[in-house]
Design an enzyme around this catalytic site. Sequence first.
Site, short mmCIF file in Angstrom:
data_model
loop_
_atom_site.label_atom_id
_atom_site.label_comp_id
_atom_site.label_asym_id
_atom_site.label_seq_id
_atom_site.Cartn_x
_atom_site.Cartn_y
_atom_site.Cartn_z
N SER A 13 1.09 -1.07 0.09
CA SER A 13 -0.34 0.13 -0.31
C SER A 13 0.91 1.31 0.33
O SER A 13 2.09 1.18 -0.04
CB SER A 13 -1.03 0.12 1.41
OG SER A 13 -0.82 0.36 2.57
N LYS A 81 -0.48 -0.41 15.47
CA LYS A 81 -1.65 -0.41 15.33
C LYS A 81 -2.24 -1.94 15.21
O LYS A 81 -3.55 -2.70 15.56
CB LYS A 81 -2.49 0.18 15.54
CG LYS A 81 -3.34 0.80 14.06
CD LYS A 81 -4.42 2.03 14.05
CE LYS A 81 -5.20 1.90 12.62
NZ LYS A 81 -5.84 2.93 12.49
N ASP A 82 -1.63 -2.88 13.77
CA ASP A 82 -2.48 -3.59 13.24
C ASP A 82 -1.61 -4.94 13.68
O ASP A 82 -1.44 -5.82 13.18
CB ASP A 82 -1.79 -3.78 11.96
CG ASP A 82 -1.90 -2.36 11.51
OD1 ASP A 82 -3.41 -1.74 11.36
OD2 ASP A 82 -2.35 -1.66 10.13
N ARG A 129 -14.43 1.28 16.68
CA ARG A 129 -13.99 2.18 17.66
C ARG A 129 -14.53 3.60 17.29
O ARG A 129 -15.12 4.28 17.93
CB ARG A 129 -11.88 2.19 17.83
CG ARG A 129 -11.20 2.97 18.33
CD ARG A 129 -10.38 2.99 18.83
NE ARG A 129 -10.06 3.08 16.99
CZ ARG A 129 -9.58 4.12 16.60
NH1 ARG A 129 -9.87 5.53 16.68
NH2 ARG A 129 -9.08 4.54 15.11
N ARG A 130 -14.45 3.48 15.72
CA ARG A 130 -14.25 5.12 15.70
C ARG A 130 -16.14 5.35 15.82
O ARG A 130 -16.68 6.11 15.83
CB ARG A 130 -14.00 5.64 14.32
CG ARG A 130 -12.38 5.42 14.30
CD ARG A 130 -11.72 5.46 12.45
NE ARG A 130 -10.07 6.39 12.93
CZ ARG A 130 -9.14 5.40 12.02
NH1 ARG A 130 -9.98 4.81 11.18
NH2 ARG A 130 -8.20 5.79 11.80
N ARG A 151 -13.92 0.04 3.83
CA ARG A 151 -13.09 -0.67 3.09
C ARG A 151 -11.54 -0.03 2.42
O ARG A 151 -12.50 0.80 1.97
CB ARG A 151 -13.35 -2.71 3.27
CG ARG A 151 -13.18 -2.94 4.61
CD ARG A 151 -12.40 -4.22 4.63
NE ARG A 151 -11.29 -3.86 4.59
CZ ARG A 151 -10.36 -4.91 4.32
NH1 ARG A 151 -10.24 -6.47 3.53
NH2 ARG A 151 -8.58 -4.63 4.09
N ARG A 157 -10.82 5.27 0.10
CA ARG A 157 -11.68 5.80 1.36
C ARG A 157 -12.00 7.45 1.27
O ARG A 157 -12.99 7.83 0.83
CB ARG A 157 -10.82 5.98 2.88
CG ARG A 157 -10.67 4.49 2.70
CD ARG A 157 -9.95 4.59 4.51
NE ARG A 157 -9.61 2.51 4.72
CZ ARG A 157 -9.69 2.73 5.93
NH1 ARG A 157 -9.50 3.02 6.87
NH2 ARG A 157 -8.96 1.44 6.58
N CYS A 244 -7.28 -6.45 17.72
CA CYS A 244 -7.33 -5.44 16.93
C CYS A 244 -8.12 -4.71 16.35
O CYS A 244 -8.28 -3.65 16.24
CB CYS A 244 -5.98 -5.71 15.84
SG CYS A 244 -5.06 -6.02 15.99
N1 LIG Z 1 -4.80 -0.73 8.57
C1 LIG Z 1 -5.02 0.11 9.02
C2 LIG Z 1 -4.52 1.82 9.08
N2 LIG Z 1 -3.30 1.13 9.80
C3 LIG Z 1 -2.24 1.99 10.06
C4 LIG Z 1 -2.64 2.97 10.31
C5 LIG Z 1 -2.93 4.67 10.13
C6 LIG Z 1 -1.06 4.79 10.42
C7 LIG Z 1 -1.22 4.61 12.28
O1 LIG Z 1 -1.58 4.74 12.80
O2 LIG Z 1 0.38 4.27 12.41
C8 LIG Z 1 -4.38 2.81 9.21
C9 LIG Z 1 -4.97 3.85 8.67
C10 LIG Z 1 -6.10 4.91 9.27
O3 LIG Z 1 -6.41 3.73 10.88
O4 LIG Z 1 -6.49 5.78 8.49
#
Ligand SMILES: NCc1[nH]cc(CCC(=O)O)c1CC(=O)O
Length: 319
Positions: A13, A81-82, A129-130, A151, A157, A244
């Site tokens: 990506s 965060k992933d 979460r959002r 997605r 997006r 997650c």
């Molecule tokens: N899997 C989506 C993802 N994983 C990390 C980020 C943003 C970059 C980060 O949190 O460092 C994003 C995109 C988003 O949430 O807009």
Amino acid sequence: MTERALRLGTRRSKLAMAQSGQVAETVSRLTGRSVELVEITTYGDTSREQLAQIGGTGVFVTALRDALLGGEVDFAVHSLKDLPTAQPDDLALAAVPLRADPRDVLIARDGMTFTELPSGARIGTGSPRRMAQLNAYARNHGLAIETVPIRGNIDTRIGFVHKGELDAVVLAAAGLHRVGRIDEVTDFLSVDTVLPAPGQGALAIECAASNASLTAALAELDDPYTRAAVTAERSLLAALEAGCSAPVGALADLLADGQIVKEMRLRGVVGATDGSTLVQLSTTGPVPETHDQALALGRELAAEMLAKGAAGLMGERAL
Ligand SMILES: NCc1[nH]cc(CCC(=O)O)c1CC(=O)O
């Protein structure tokens, strides 16, 4: 003899390539070795299903980790965060560099802020979460919004807004900064309104635990405060037994008296995606000086949240 280039495994990506490219430049400068990007396709990149249905954001990580353990690449860069909360013994989290802006942001049509959106506005996000926090805020402030599951990568997006299919989308500031699209943000959402995902804005640099020399070299990129903060946030997530993509937010920050850092504050939230119920608490303690102290801060807040009914709001459990 000239050493071969270090191989950095990365998703394909734009965001992943931007993140990995920036880390590659730093590692090359620190080690004096050239670094080449090796693009890895993950299941999360190819699946079109909602993340909650395919096992959360860990699906972005597995293929990279397989490439590390298979010797196909020397180190990998993930969005922290992933990462699943459990760290495999054979992989070293060699560095968590200084965190970028952890906030979520809104990109809305016609330059609108969240509260300027018209009644019935459709807001796209792939994050329970959002959804939970935006719906809770709307309920509490008499706003009528519709959160729509979406997605795709950042371009996809934002494209929903440009094509008029949605009134707004919510993304992470850090991702937009890294791909150079932060200027399109129409509202930086306060963390008092939307608490970020645990580890949001932070990167995770991983290598095989058996590669002690590379682990030590990569440790140069580590930021201790960021590592302590995200360790506490992910400890909370793990103690809630959440995956997650569970509707859990967390943010640890430093409380200072002038220039003197006094304490670390950890905030946590979990909520029903319709915003009908939120459990939101915080705790403070001495700035963790060890990994275990950071873990303890997260566990402490999780226990308080569970005592307030957090378990019933988890929706997606840890997978
Ligand atoms: N899997 C989506 C993802 N994983 C990390 C980020 C943003 C970059 C980060 O949190 O460092 C994003 C995109 C988003 O949430 O807009």
